[in-house]
Enzyme design. Structure first.
Site, PDB file in Angstrom:
ATOM      1  N   GLU A 174      21.169 -15.450   5.354  1.00 57.13           N
ATOM      2  CA  GLU A 174      19.916 -15.623   4.687  1.00 57.13           C
ATOM      3  C   GLU A 174      19.970 -16.652   3.438  1.00 57.13           C
ATOM      4  O   GLU A 174      19.107 -16.481   2.236  1.00 57.13           O
ATOM      5  CB  GLU A 174      19.078 -14.532   4.414  1.00 57.13           C
ATOM      6  N   ASN A 213      23.958 -16.243   9.672  1.00 54.74           N
ATOM      7  CA  ASN A 213      22.757 -15.190  10.249  1.00 54.74           C
ATOM      8  C   ASN A 213      21.478 -15.282   9.167  1.00 54.74           C
ATOM      9  O   ASN A 213      21.612 -15.605   8.035  1.00 54.74           O
ATOM     10  CB  ASN A 213      23.294 -13.801   9.974  1.00 54.74           C
ATOM     11  N   HIS A 270      13.511 -10.025  13.474  1.00 52.71           N
ATOM     12  CA  HIS A 270      12.341  -8.693  12.861  1.00 52.71           C
ATOM     13  C   HIS A 270      11.079  -9.289  12.993  1.00 52.71           C
ATOM     14  O   HIS A 270      10.538 -10.044  12.497  1.00 52.71           O
ATOM     15  CB  HIS A 270      12.858  -8.660  11.481  1.00 52.71           C
ATOM     16  N   GLU A 277      19.432  -8.513  14.756  1.00 56.35           N
ATOM     17  CA  GLU A 277      18.732  -7.306  13.831  1.00 56.35           C
ATOM     18  C   GLU A 277      17.435  -6.989  14.480  1.00 56.35           C
ATOM     19  O   GLU A 277      16.452  -6.859  13.869  1.00 56.35           O
ATOM     20  CB  GLU A 277      18.724  -7.817  12.653  1.00 56.35           C
ATOM     21  N   ASP A 314      13.907  -5.711  15.821  1.00 55.41           N
ATOM     22  CA  ASP A 314      13.221  -4.704  15.804  1.00 55.41           C
ATOM     23  C   ASP A 314      11.794  -5.506  16.088  1.00 55.41           C
ATOM     24  O   ASP A 314      11.417  -6.509  15.579  1.00 55.41           O
ATOM     25  CB  ASP A 314      13.379  -3.554  14.624  1.00 55.41           C
TER      26      ASP A 314
END
Ligand code: XIL
Length: 300
Positions: free
Chosen positions: A128, A171, A208, A236, A238
């Site tokens: 990030e 990432n 996400h 990651e 979701d």
């Protein structure tokens, strides 16, 4: 095949989950983990505030619990994460000079990677680092502010020396839409790294998502990065409310890109999720498979 991991393996891919050390004793949780997944990412246990809460004092115990659980069952590990502005202890964020910070950053990378040397499939070396919106710039952080743009390159070079066998990933989130300035900023960085021989092997797309799932350009984004000569992974995943179609679209985007090597969901049951209120995962609170599970298995 009848499980996510085994089905992903049929095309040479993996299917992983973020795991919390404190839940390994929960038999429902561990049962699903051991049955379905063949890659594990420690959800918090490898972050700086756990591994090196005070300078030079390293605590690998919680992450070792997960690493031992995984390796003894033939599951591989993603290392998450070495350099990140968040979950960073205040003794790091309050460092005031570049020389100290550079040495602290390199020591953190080297010591952590040495501990797990040979056990990690891929490390999220930097997490990030790019700002949201705007012109594809880095976000402010102690690393950016004291070391400048070059901190990412320094981190990757240090990481390569520490464990030459681990894949080294950048990432981030909100880099799934090809048309986003943030995506383009990361793309230019990876292109530049490859052109100059800065070691980078993979880009992780956190994924996400809201209930609409991935942007329509997601597969284009994955294939465009892959064309630079890096692997890509969904790291990651979701999705708010876990619509089956949104999981199908996400899984297909990866399956359609040869260098998309695997998918990791960010938790096992909805109740394990950092977004629990949105019920974004593949298993309900009781550990039962949801429609999104079947859609994902079918799309793999
Ligand atoms: C989250 C964890 O899931 C939470 O338990 C923790 O409180 C905060 O961090 N991007 C990342 C992950 O790279 O490490 C974050 O994980 C979610 C966003």
């Amino acid at each position: 095949a009848s499980t996510l991991g085994a089905q992903a393996a049929q095309s040479g891919r993996y299917f992983g989950a973020a795991v919390a050390a404190g839940k390994l004793g929960d038999t429902t949780y561990a049962g699903i983990l051991n049955r379905e997944f063949n890659m594990v990412t420690p959800e918090n246990e490898m972050k700086w505030d756990t591994i090196e809460r005070s300078r030079g004092s390293f605590n690998f115990a919680p992450a070792d619990q997960i690493a031992n659980h995984a390796t003894s069952r033939g599951q591989r590990l993603r290392g998450h994460t070495l350099v990140w502005h968040s979950q960073l202890p205040s003794w790091v964020s309050s460092i005031g000079d570049a020389t100290t910070l550079r040495s602290v950053m390199k020591n953190h990378i080297t010591t952590t990677m040495a501990h797990y040397k040979g056990k990690i499939y891929a490390w999220d070396v930097v997490n990030e680092a790019f700002a949201d919106g705007g012109g594809g710039q880095h976000r402010p952080s102690v690393f950016q502010n004291l070391l400048g743009d070059g901190f990412i390159e320094e981190a990757f070079r240090t990481a390569r020396s520490a464990d030459p066998a681990a894949k080294l990933c950048y990432n981030d989130y909100n880099i799934e839409d090809w048309n986003a300035a943030k995506t383009q900023g990361v793309y230019r960085m990876v292109r530049d790294f490859k052109a100059r021989g800065v070691p980078i092997d993979c880009v992780g797309f956190q994924a996400h998502f809201g209930s609409g799932g991935p942007p329509t350009s997601f597969q284009t984004t994955l294939s465009s990065f892959a064309a630079l000569g890096v692997d890509v992974q969904i790291t990651e995943l979701d999705i708010a409310q876990a619509p089956a179609a949104a999981y199908t679209n996400t899984t297909r985007a990866c399956m359609n890109v040869p260098r998309c090597t695997g998918i990791t969901v960010w938790g096992i049951r909805d109740s394990d999720s950092w977004r629990a209120g949105e019920k974004p995962l593949l298993f309900d609170n009781n550990g039962n498979k949801k429609a999104a599970y079947n859609a994902t298995l079918t799309a793999l």
